[in-house]
Design an enzyme around this catalytic site. Structure first.
Site, PDB file in Angstrom:
ATOM      1  N   LYS A 119       0.834  -1.198   0.000  1.00 47.09           N
ATOM      2  CA  LYS A 119       0.000   0.000   0.000  1.00 47.09           C
ATOM      3  C   LYS A 119       0.874   1.256   0.000  1.00 47.09           C
ATOM      4  CE  LYS A 119      -4.552  -1.337   1.554  1.00 47.09           C
ATOM      5  NZ  LYS A 119      -4.595  -2.723   1.978  1.00 47.09           N
ATOM      6  N   LYS A 210      -4.146  -9.088  -6.096  1.00 43.32           N
ATOM      7  CA  LYS A 210      -5.419  -9.455  -5.479  1.00 43.32           C
ATOM      8  C   LYS A 210      -6.510  -8.424  -5.792  1.00 43.32           C
ATOM      9  CE  LYS A 210      -5.872  -7.568  -0.821  1.00 43.32           C
ATOM     10  NZ  LYS A 210      -7.319  -7.315  -0.839  1.00 43.32           N
ATOM     11  N   LYS A 213     -10.334  -3.417  -2.491  1.00 42.82           N
ATOM     12  CA  LYS A 213     -11.236  -2.266  -2.410  1.00 42.82           C
ATOM     13  C   LYS A 213     -10.545  -0.972  -2.753  1.00 42.82           C
ATOM     14  CE  LYS A 213     -13.201  -3.349   1.817  1.00 42.82           C
ATOM     15  NZ  LYS A 213     -12.120  -3.057   2.697  1.00 42.82           N
TER      16      LYS A 213
HETATM   17  P1  ATP Z   1      -8.094  -2.752   0.890  1.00 40.31           P
HETATM   18  O1  ATP Z   1      -7.568  -2.845  -0.496  1.00 40.31           O
HETATM   19  O2  ATP Z   1      -8.600  -1.408   1.212  1.00 40.31           O
HETATM   20  O3  ATP Z   1      -7.159  -3.283   1.936  1.00 40.31           O
HETATM   21  P2  ATP Z   1      -9.513  -5.200   0.902  1.00 40.31           P
HETATM   22  O4  ATP Z   1     -10.292  -5.539  -0.299  1.00 40.31           O
HETATM   23  O5  ATP Z   1      -8.181  -5.845   1.086  1.00 40.31           O
HETATM   24  O6  ATP Z   1      -9.400  -3.644   0.951  1.00 40.31           O
HETATM   25  P3  ATP Z   1     -10.099  -5.503   3.722  1.00 40.31           P
HETATM   26  O7  ATP Z   1     -11.159  -4.738   4.412  1.00 40.31           O
HETATM   27  O8  ATP Z   1      -8.679  -5.111   3.905  1.00 40.31           O
HETATM   28  O9  ATP Z   1     -10.439  -5.508   2.158  1.00 40.31           O
HETATM   29  O10 ATP Z   1     -10.251  -7.026   4.108  1.00 40.31           O
HETATM   30  C1  ATP Z   1     -11.481  -7.572   4.574  1.00 40.31           C
HETATM   31  C2  ATP Z   1     -11.434  -9.079   4.453  1.00 40.31           C
HETATM   32  O11 ATP Z   1     -11.474  -9.455   3.084  1.00 40.31           O
HETATM   33  C3  ATP Z   1     -10.182  -9.709   5.042  1.00 40.31           C
HETATM   34  O12 ATP Z   1     -10.544 -10.948   5.612  1.00 40.31           O
HETATM   35  C4  ATP Z   1      -9.321  -9.935   3.828  1.00 40.31           C
HETATM   36  O13 ATP Z   1      -8.391 -10.970   4.009  1.00 40.31           O
HETATM   37  C5  ATP Z   1     -10.380 -10.321   2.818  1.00 40.31           C
HETATM   38  N1  ATP Z   1      -9.940 -10.082   1.447  1.00 40.31           N
HETATM   39  C6  ATP Z   1      -9.642  -8.880   0.905  1.00 40.31           C
HETATM   40  N2  ATP Z   1      -9.313  -9.034  -0.376  1.00 40.31           N
HETATM   41  C7  ATP Z   1      -9.384 -10.364  -0.636  1.00 40.31           C
HETATM   42  C8  ATP Z   1      -9.153 -11.158  -1.791  1.00 40.31           C
HETATM   43  N3  ATP Z   1      -8.792 -10.587  -2.912  1.00 40.31           N
HETATM   44  N4  ATP Z   1      -9.335 -12.493  -1.689  1.00 40.31           N
HETATM   45  C9  ATP Z   1      -9.717 -13.063  -0.533  1.00 40.31           C
HETATM   46  N5  ATP Z   1      -9.941 -12.375   0.592  1.00 40.31           N
HETATM   47  C10 ATP Z   1      -9.793 -11.044   0.541  1.00 40.31           C
HETATM   48 MG    MG Z   2      -6.982  -5.234   2.732  1.00 41.37          MG
END
Ligand code: ATP
Ligand code: MG
Length: 344
Positions: A119, A210, A213
């Site tokens: 990040k 991955k 968000k």
């Molecule tokens: P950001 O990019 O802002 O970190 P994020 O999509 O990674 O957002 P988080 O809120 O950080 O979302 O994570 C929430 C949950 O979703 C956590 O359990 C994280 O491991 C899971 N998660 C996030 N992205 C993935 C993915 N691509 N595949 C599987 N699990 C995911």
């Molecule tokens: Mg995340």
């Protein structure tokens, strides 16, 4: 309140996507159903984590409430008495425990977190907040305050679970071996959630990265609020490879492997079985159609449930849970304050 605890959280910094559902929400609701009566289930919105990276603060509160509704749409049974939903910032003990943990967490450890490095590399040096650097300590507090043994999260969070274990073990050794319940090791976490391996759903456009968000990648990301037909188009346009034969191999065929992983989770079958079924087939479009169809059915069902969420019931449950969690967290924080010498 003496049951072992399963806990997970999803931060409210943007719209949730299929990766969030498959990696964090689905295992939680499956475990809730499987272990009803045996385990306590804490599913919360880590709202203080929401602005470790820049967000639109005017939208934050709505997103927090939206996340809670998404939990119900995903199948979380909030009428279950062993289940608690809460907003982290409504339980202020998370912040105080974070400070205490900070003083037993090393600069080098946090510097090695790949989530931080990823990040941070996307932000200019002057925009990397101390909060982004420190968030794994807040996450450790989120887990340790409730003595959670199992924390269903995606594979991207593995390092943070391991760090939480290291901090807990370090403080147990220093102060009192019963101070913290140490969360289970990663392999045990994965086995408990009945997965072949940690789940990391990739961008459909860039399958070595991955789905996230916080990355603007609309064609690569399936939002839980996407129209099902739009999601079908994204799957049909997913990046694959030119090898021409389906084989589960994350290195050589990341796009195909991602589609197999999505399919296996949506039809609730082991990844190994789904990979075997498709192994050697040559029509990538058949695999895409199968995945697209499952995604379409899933989104339709999910969005129907989302529209039916009873907000009054949700808010009642939320406030009752927060009231109880402040008590639970307050008692545990007091023991930790005693252990470090802040209380007699
Ligand atoms: P950001 O990019 O802002 O970190 P994020 O999509 O990674 O957002 P988080 O809120 O950080 O979302 O994570 C929430 C949950 O979703 C956590 O359990 C994280 O491991 C899971 N998660 C996030 N992205 C993935 C993915 N691509 N595949 C599987 N699990 C995911
Ligand atoms: Mg995340």
């Amino acid at each position: 309140m003496n049951k072992p605890v399963i806990l997970t959280g999803l931060r409210a910094n943007g719209e949730l996507h299929l990766g969030n559902y498959l990696g964090g929400m689905l295992p939680m609701v499956q475990l809730q159903a499987k272990y009803a009566g045996e385990y306590q289930v804490n599913m919360f919105v880590p709202d203080l984590h929401s602005f470790t990276t820049p967000i639109d603060h005017g939208k934050l509160y709505l997103q927090i409430v939206q996340n809670l509704k998404l939990f119900v749409a995903a199948g979380l049974d909030i009428s279950n008495d062993d289940t608690y939903i809460y907003r982290q910032s409504y339980v202020p003990m998370h912040s105080e425990l974070t400070w205490i943990l900070d003083c037993f967490t090393y600069f080098g450890e946090l510097s090695r977190m790949t989530e931080f490095k990823d990040k941070a590399s996307r932000l200019g040096h002057e925009s990397i907040s101390v909060g982004l650097y420190n968030y794994p300590a807040l996450m450790a507090a989120d887990i340790l305050l409730y003595a959670a043994k199992y924390v269903p999260v995606g594979d991207d969070q593995r390092q943070h679970i391991e760090l939480t274990r290291d901090i807990a073990l370090r403080m147990n050794n220093k102060f009192n071996k019963d101070l913290f319940v140490v969360p289970a090791e990663w392999t045990e976490q994965v086995a408990f959630a009945e997965r072949d391996a940690g789940v990391r759903i990739k961008s459909l456009r860039n399958p070595t990265k991955k789905m996230s968000k916080s990355i603007d990648d609309p064609a690569g990301t399936i939002l839980l609020t996407d129209a099902p037909e739009a999601a079908v188009k994204k799957i049909m346009g997913a990046e694959t490879d030119s090898l021409g034969v389906i084989h589960y191999d994350i290195e050589a065929q990341p796009g195909i492997s991602n589609l197999l992983q999505i399919l296996a989770l949506l039809i609730n079958e082991p990844l190994s079985r789904v990979a075997d079924t498709w192994d050697g087939k040559t029509a990538y479009s058949d695999l895409k159609k199968a995945v697209a169809n499952e995604v379409k059915v899933f989104l339709h069902d999910f969005q129907t449930k989302l529209a039916a969420v009873n907000e009054a019931d949700l808010l009642r449950k939320l406030e009752a849970s927060e009231f109880l969690m402040r008590d639970v967290a307050g008692q545990r924080l007091y023991k930790i304050q005693q252990a470090v010498g802040l209380r007699p």
